[in-house]
Design a protein around this motif. Structure first.
Motif, PDB file in Angstrom:
ATOM      1  N   GLY A 141       0.413  -1.241   0.063  1.00 35.75           N
ATOM      2  CA  GLY A 141       0.095   0.420   0.016  1.00 35.75           C
ATOM      3  C   GLY A 141       0.757   0.953   0.088  1.00 35.75           C
ATOM      4  N   TRP A 142       2.059   1.321   0.111  1.00 32.59           N
ATOM      5  CA  TRP A 142       2.896   1.843  -0.341  1.00 32.59           C
ATOM      6  C   TRP A 142       3.647   2.989  -1.873  1.00 32.59           C
ATOM      7  N   ALA A 143       3.591   3.198  -2.154  1.00 35.07           N
ATOM      8  CA  ALA A 143       4.090   4.337  -3.266  1.00 35.07           C
ATOM      9  C   ALA A 143       5.130   3.652  -3.369  1.00 35.07           C
ATOM     10  N   PRO A 144       6.132   3.367  -4.464  1.00 31.08           N
ATOM     11  CA  PRO A 144       7.345   2.973  -4.845  1.00 31.08           C
ATOM     12  C   PRO A 144       7.756   3.839  -4.978  1.00 31.08           C
ATOM     13  N   LEU A 145       9.098   3.663  -4.416  1.00 24.24           N
ATOM     14  CA  LEU A 145      10.330   4.623  -4.544  1.00 24.24           C
ATOM     15  C   LEU A 145      11.573   4.678  -5.721  1.00 24.24           C
ATOM     16  N   PRO A 146      11.534   5.651  -6.015  1.00 18.61           N
ATOM     17  CA  PRO A 146      12.058   5.974  -7.673  1.00 18.61           C
ATOM     18  C   PRO A 146      13.696   5.578  -7.894  1.00 18.61           C
ATOM     19  N   PHE A 147      14.442   4.974  -7.249  1.00 21.18           N
ATOM     20  CA  PHE A 147      15.412   4.493  -6.314  1.00 21.18           C
ATOM     21  C   PHE A 147      17.013   5.099  -7.608  1.00 21.18           C
ATOM     22  N   LEU A 148      16.311   5.148  -8.682  1.00 18.67           N
ATOM     23  CA  LEU A 148      17.476   5.008  -9.188  1.00 18.67           C
ATOM     24  C   LEU A 148      17.561   7.311  -9.915  1.00 18.67           C
ATOM     25  N   SER A 149      16.034   7.327  -9.824  1.00 17.69           N
ATOM     26  CA  SER A 149      15.685   9.013 -10.144  1.00 17.69           C
ATOM     27  C   SER A 149      15.482   9.739  -9.297  1.00 17.69           C
ATOM     28  N   ASP A 150      16.115   9.412  -8.177  1.00 20.39           N
ATOM     29  CA  ASP A 150      15.496  10.086  -6.682  1.00 20.39           C
ATOM     30  C   ASP A 150      17.482  10.819  -6.376  1.00 20.39           C
ATOM     31  N   GLN A 151      17.442  11.599  -6.005  1.00 21.91           N
ATOM     32  CA  GLN A 151      18.969  12.454  -5.884  1.00 21.91           C
ATOM     33  C   GLN A 151      19.721  12.059  -4.510  1.00 21.91           C
ATOM     34  N   SER A 152      18.721  11.458  -3.891  1.00 21.98           N
ATOM     35  CA  SER A 152      18.586  11.578  -2.247  1.00 21.98           C
ATOM     36  C   SER A 152      19.103   9.443  -2.146  1.00 21.98           C
ATOM     37  N   LEU A 153      18.484   9.108  -3.159  1.00 21.14           N
ATOM     38  CA  LEU A 153      18.396   7.724  -3.064  1.00 21.14           C
ATOM     39  C   LEU A 153      19.209   6.888  -3.775  1.00 21.14           C
ATOM     40  N   VAL A 154      19.965   7.207  -4.824  1.00 17.28           N
ATOM     41  CA  VAL A 154      20.819   6.605  -5.648  1.00 17.28           C
ATOM     42  C   VAL A 154      22.166   6.075  -5.614  1.00 17.28           C
ATOM     43  N   LEU A 155      22.888   7.141  -4.561  1.00 17.32           N
ATOM     44  CA  LEU A 155      24.411   6.647  -3.882  1.00 17.32           C
ATOM     45  C   LEU A 155      23.772   5.357  -3.500  1.00 17.32           C
ATOM     46  N   PRO A 156      22.460   5.581  -2.368  1.00 12.27           N
ATOM     47  CA  PRO A 156      22.343   4.782  -1.541  1.00 12.27           C
ATOM     48  C   PRO A 156      22.662   3.527  -2.157  1.00 12.27           C
ATOM     49  N   ALA A 157      21.232   3.299  -3.340  1.00  8.51           N
ATOM     50  CA  ALA A 157      21.084   2.104  -4.803  1.00  8.51           C
ATOM     51  C   ALA A 157      22.159   1.459  -5.281  1.00  8.51           C
ATOM     52  N   LEU A 158      22.989   1.895  -5.556  1.00  6.68           N
ATOM     53  CA  LEU A 158      24.056   1.747  -5.984  1.00  6.68           C
ATOM     54  C   LEU A 158      25.080   1.681  -4.959  1.00  6.68           C
ATOM     55  N   ALA A 159      25.096   1.926  -3.513  1.00  8.11           N
ATOM     56  CA  ALA A 159      26.029   1.260  -2.749  1.00  8.11           C
ATOM     57  C   ALA A 159      25.612  -0.412  -2.370  1.00  8.11           C
ATOM     58  N   VAL A 160      23.984  -0.322  -2.305  1.00  3.36           N
ATOM     59  CA  VAL A 160      23.803  -1.935  -2.052  1.00  3.36           C
ATOM     60  C   VAL A 160      23.627  -2.852  -3.401  1.00  3.36           C
TER      61      VAL A 160
END
Length: 293
Positions: A141-160
């Motif tokens: 029931g949550w909105a999907p997060l844009p991991f690869l297009s959000d500036q605050s999420l992209v580096l953590p996504a690359l790290a994972v």
């Protein structure tokens, strides 16, 4: 010719193939890159000598500094967590059972994949519209997060992504280190009434000091050269938020054909890697110092 001189020549001849290969693929490119960094040159050759002009332009380039900041931040995200996870896995799987052997193979299997396969897998996982995490978020029931297009999420996504890909090799290094610890030390700790945490902090961790230093140094040098994940997953975006130092010099050399400028960036990155590695080495002490006492 004396026997001593003859032995020296025999030794030199023995190591000559390695030295030739080492100089050809490492020393010569390093010197060639330093020479190119002093010229304004493209991929067609030629060029104009500019001295330190490329470096002056580089240090005034905000895109370069952004890429260096991204690289250092990624290394800080990846190296400590990767080391801790690899050590935890090694401790959990340091057993002579079939199940542990199978799990060791499972965790190491990602390390044999190419960066192309890894980024393809994680693109399917991280895509907000049809990716695995997007589907799980939607189901909850949550909105999907844009991991690869959000500036605050992209580096953590690359790290994972990088931790998942890289954890196998340091895990094996820790397993090798654990298996070198004499069992008598654990028996002595048990006779003294030491608990699990005391045994871990007083016996296991000190015995793994050299292995931990090695893992830290190898992974720091590797993550400061992170390239494929950034290029294939995000192409450095959004707005340069995931552009790493190696991607910057790749774009400079093969995107804008500024080979001298890219060589200057490569030399600065090389100096940074050497400085960070030597600093780690100095702060943690010489790995062989404990044995010399």
């Amino acid at each position: 010719m004396s026997a001593g001189v003859q032995r020296r020549w025999q030794g030199l001849l023995f190591v000559a193939p390695f030295l030739l290969l080492y100089c050809t693929i490492l020393i010569y490119p390093l010197l060639k890159g330093a020479w190119l960094s002093l010229y304004r040159v493209d991929l067609f050759g030629g060029g104009t000598f500019v001295g330190l002009g490329n470096y002056g332009r580089l240090f005034a380039d905000p895109v370069f500094w952004q890429s260096m900041a991204n690289t250092l931040l990624l290394a800080l995200m990846i190296v400590p967590l990767l080391t801790a996870i690899a050590l935890a896995l090694a401790l959990a799987l340091n057993r002579a059972t079939r199940g542990a052997a199978i799990l060791r193979g499972v965790f190491f299997s990602s390390a044999v994949l190419s960066v192309t396969i890894v980024t393809l897998i994680w693109r399917f996982v991280l895509a907000p519209d049809a990716g695995l995490l997007g589907e799980l978020w939607t189901a909850a029931g949550w909105a999907p997060l844009p991991f690869l297009s959000d500036q605050s999420l992209v580096l953590p996504a690359l790290a994972v992504t990088t931790i998942w890909w890289s954890v196998g090799f340091p895990m094996l290094l820790f397993l090798a280190g654990l298996q070198q610890i004499p069992h008598d030390m654990y028996e002595a700790a048990a006779l003294d009434g030491a608990g699990r945490w005391t045994t871990f902090t007083k016996v296991t961790l000190p015995a793994l000091k050299r292995t931990t230093i090695l893992v830290f140094m190898l992974q720091t040098a590797a993550q400061l050269q992170l390239f494929g994940q950034s290029q294939l997953l995000t192409a450095g975006g959004p707005s340069g938020a995931s552009r790493t130092a190696v991607l910057f010099l790749f774009e400079s050399a093969f995107g804008r054909w500024e080979l001298g400028y890219a060589s200057a960036a490569a030399e600065v990155l090389f100096v940074l890697i050497v400085a960070v590695t030597l600093t780690q080495y100095a702060l943690t002490g010489r790995p062989g110092a404990d044995n010399a006492r």
